[in-house]
Scaffold this active site. Sequence first.
Site, short mmCIF file in Angstrom:
data_model
loop_
_atom_site.label_atom_id
_atom_site.label_comp_id
_atom_site.label_asym_id
_atom_site.label_seq_id
_atom_site.Cartn_x
_atom_site.Cartn_y
_atom_site.Cartn_z
N LYS A 184 36.86 47.24 54.10
CA LYS A 184 36.96 45.78 54.29
C LYS A 184 38.08 45.29 53.37
CE LYS A 184 36.05 41.31 53.82
NZ LYS A 184 37.41 40.97 53.33
N GLU A 259 35.30 47.41 40.23
CA GLU A 259 36.54 47.29 39.44
C GLU A 259 36.88 45.81 39.44
OE1 GLU A 259 38.09 49.52 37.79
OE2 GLU A 259 37.32 51.40 38.57
N CYS A 293 45.18 43.05 37.80
CA CYS A 293 43.96 43.03 36.98
C CYS A 293 44.26 43.43 35.55
CB CYS A 293 42.93 43.95 37.61
SG CYS A 293 43.54 45.59 37.90
N GLU A 394 40.36 34.62 33.47
CA GLU A 394 41.46 35.30 34.16
C GLU A 394 42.22 34.32 35.05
OE1 GLU A 394 40.50 38.02 37.38
OE2 GLU A 394 41.85 39.49 36.51
P1 NAD Z 1 37.85 38.49 45.50
O1 NAD Z 1 36.69 38.90 44.67
O2 NAD Z 1 37.94 37.08 45.93
O3 NAD Z 1 37.90 39.35 46.85
C1 NAD Z 1 37.94 40.75 46.83
C2 NAD Z 1 37.40 41.27 48.15
O4 NAD Z 1 36.03 40.93 48.23
C3 NAD Z 1 38.06 40.66 49.39
O5 NAD Z 1 38.18 41.65 50.38
C4 NAD Z 1 37.06 39.61 49.81
O6 NAD Z 1 37.11 39.29 51.17
C5 NAD Z 1 35.76 40.31 49.48
N1 NAD Z 1 34.61 39.43 49.34
C6 NAD Z 1 34.58 38.11 49.00
N2 NAD Z 1 33.30 37.66 49.01
C7 NAD Z 1 32.52 38.70 49.35
C8 NAD Z 1 31.12 38.87 49.53
N3 NAD Z 1 30.26 37.88 49.36
N4 NAD Z 1 30.67 40.09 49.87
C9 NAD Z 1 31.51 41.13 50.05
N5 NAD Z 1 32.85 41.03 49.91
C10 NAD Z 1 33.34 39.83 49.56
O7 NAD Z 1 39.14 38.95 44.69
P2 NAD Z 1 40.65 38.71 45.09
O8 NAD Z 1 40.95 37.28 44.80
O9 NAD Z 1 40.94 39.27 46.43
O10 NAD Z 1 41.38 39.65 44.03
C11 NAD Z 1 41.67 39.26 42.74
C12 NAD Z 1 40.65 39.81 41.78
O11 NAD Z 1 40.59 41.23 41.88
C13 NAD Z 1 41.01 39.52 40.34
O12 NAD Z 1 39.88 39.10 39.63
C14 NAD Z 1 41.47 40.86 39.82
O13 NAD Z 1 41.34 41.03 38.44
C15 NAD Z 1 40.63 41.80 40.58
N6 NAD Z 1 41.25 43.12 40.60
C16 NAD Z 1 40.68 44.14 39.88
C17 NAD Z 1 41.28 45.39 39.86
C18 NAD Z 1 40.67 46.53 39.08
O14 NAD Z 1 40.99 47.66 39.40
N7 NAD Z 1 39.83 46.30 38.11
C19 NAD Z 1 42.45 45.60 40.58
C20 NAD Z 1 43.00 44.56 41.29
C21 NAD Z 1 42.39 43.32 41.32
#
Ligand code: NAD
Length: 501
Positions: A184, A259, A293, A394
Site C-alpha cells: 500500500k 519505521e 525521516c 517533526e
Molecule cells: P503517513 O503516516 O501520513 O502515511 C504513511 C502511509 O500510511 C501512507 O501510505 C498512508 O496512506 C498510510 N496510512 C495513513 N493512514 C493510515 C491508516 N489509518 N492505516 C493504514 N495506513 C495508513 O506518513 P507520510 O506523511 O506519508 O510520510 C512522512 C512520515 O514518514 C514522516 O513522519 C517521516 O519521518 C516518516 N518516515 C520514516 C522513515 C523511517 O524509515 N523511519 C522513512 C521515511 C519517512
Amino acid sequence: MSQTANLPVPVRYRNLIGGEQAEPSNGKWIASLNPYTGKVWADVPRCGPADVDAAVKAAYAAFQSPAWAGLKPTARGKLLLRLSELIDREAERLAIIEVRDNGKLMAEMLGQVRYLSEWYRYFGGLADKIEGSVIPTDKSAMFNYTRHEPLGVVVAITPWNSPLLLLGWKLAPALAAGNTVVVKPSEYTSASTLEFVKLFHEAGFPPGVVNTVTGYGAEVGDALVTHPLVAKIAFTGGDMTGAHIGQLAAKHIKKVTLELGGKSPNIVFDDANLDDALMGVIAGIFGASGQTCIAGSRLLVQRSAHDQFVEKLVAFARTAHLGDPALATTQVGPITTLPHRDKVLGYIDIARGEGARCVLGGGRPSDPALSEGWFVEPTIFVGVDNQMRIAQEEVFGPVLSVIPFDDEADAIRIANDINFGLAAGVWTRNISRAFLMSERLQAGTVWVNTYRAVSYMSPFGGYKRSGIGRESGQEAIREYLQTKSVWMSLAEGMPNPFVLR
Ligand code: NAD
C-alpha cells in the site's frame, strides 16, 4: 531540459492483484499531482475494502501455492537476483516517475533507484542461508531442532518521500523469507510502485506473490491491518499513523515493524573540521528539502563555535538553488504535497511565535518562476530552546533549529531530551569523544563526521518513538520469519501423561 515541466496527458495506472492489472472496484480514482507544476500527471486507483480483500486473498493463495511455497530457497533467491537486474535496467525510467510524483531531485532519486537493486541482491543472497539449529536439550532420547518459517501475507505500507527505496527495505527481506506481500503506497506517490511491480512477472515471480492496493489510508488502512489473512504489517510513515496501526495490530494479534519519524540532532563540536561539518549540516536538513525521516533538524553547536559556524552556514545555504527537480543544477526542490507545504509554513509561524529568530528564509520563495511549485525556502532559526515545539516536533521540511551547548554532557542531555531516536550526527576530531557520544546518544543510527549514509548491509531503525524493529542488514530478515521448535522422541514408551515432560 526539464523532464517535468511538459508532461503528457494523465497516465492511468492500475493495481496488480493476483498477477492481473486491476481497476478499482468502486470505479474511483485519485489524481496524482506534480509538485513542481502543481498539475495532474497521473491517475491511480482509489481502492476500498473490496479491493483490499481481493489483494489479500490473492497473496494468501500465492503463499500456499506450490509455485511459491514449493520453491527451493535458492530458486527464490534467484528470482530476487533477476529482479535486481531488471531494476538496474529500468532505474532511470522509474526515477523519472518518482521525481514527477514527489518532486525530489533527479540526482537523488536516480541514485536511490540505482542503489535499490542492491537490497534485492543482498536479500536474494540470504534466501538460502536461513538456517535452523539442533538444540542439545537436557532430555534423553529426544531430538529437538528449529525451523525459521515465513509468516504468510505481509502488508507493506510506505510513505511518499522515497517510495521505491523504502518499499525495497520491506519487500526484499519479506520475499527472501518466503512471504507474499500486499503493498500500500502513499496516495500521493503511488505511480512508481505501480510501474515497478510490473517487473515481477518478467523476473519470473508467480502471480499473487506481490500485489498492490492504492488509496487513502483512512479508506483502506484499517481493512488491510485487520484482515484475518494478514500476518504482519511493515509500516513506514508518521508516528501518529504508526501508533494507530500498532494499536490495531495488537488488538488483532498481528506482528508489526514500525519505521517512524525523527527529530535528529546533528552535533558540531568546536574541534571538528568545520568545513566538513557545514556540508554535513546542509546535507542533513536541506538535502531532499528536509523531507527525510533522518533529517538533522536540530543543529547543536558548541557555544565557542556557534556564531562563526552559523554565519558560514547561513551564507552557504543562501546560495542553494531552488528549481525544477529534474534539472542537474537544482539543489532544493519543492515540497511533495500541498497540505504538507502548508504544514511546513505553519511550523515556521509556530517557531516565530515561540520567540525563535529566523536568520534565513522563512516563507515561500519570491521568484515568479517557482510560483506554481510547492516550495519553501531553506529556513534557519537561531535562539531555539530545546523545549520549543520547533525543536520537539517533526517538521519534515527545510527548517533547521540551532541550539547552542557547552560540553559533551550538555550536548547529550539536549540531544536525548526528545521522544524520537532515529538518528544523530557527531562532528569532532577527538576519537574518545566520538566513541563516548556514539555510546550515549539514544538513536538507532549514529554518524560520526558524516551524515545520511545508509546501506543494505547495515541495520536501520528507531529508538523510542521512532519505531519498532530493524530494516536492512542480516537481522532484517528475522522480522519476516517465525521460529518453530520440533521435538521428536527417539525412544518408545510414554512416561506419566499427567505431568510436564
Ligand atoms: P503517513 O503516516 O501520513 O502515511 C504513511 C502511509 O500510511 C501512507 O501510505 C498512508 O496512506 C498510510 N496510512 C495513513 N493512514 C493510515 C491508516 N489509518 N492505516 C493504514 N495506513 C495508513 O506518513 P507520510 O506523511 O506519508 O510520510 C512522512 C512520515 O514518514 C514522516 O513522519 C517521516 O519521518 C516518516 N518516515 C520514516 C522513515 C523511517 O524509515 N523511519 C522513512 C521515511 C519517512
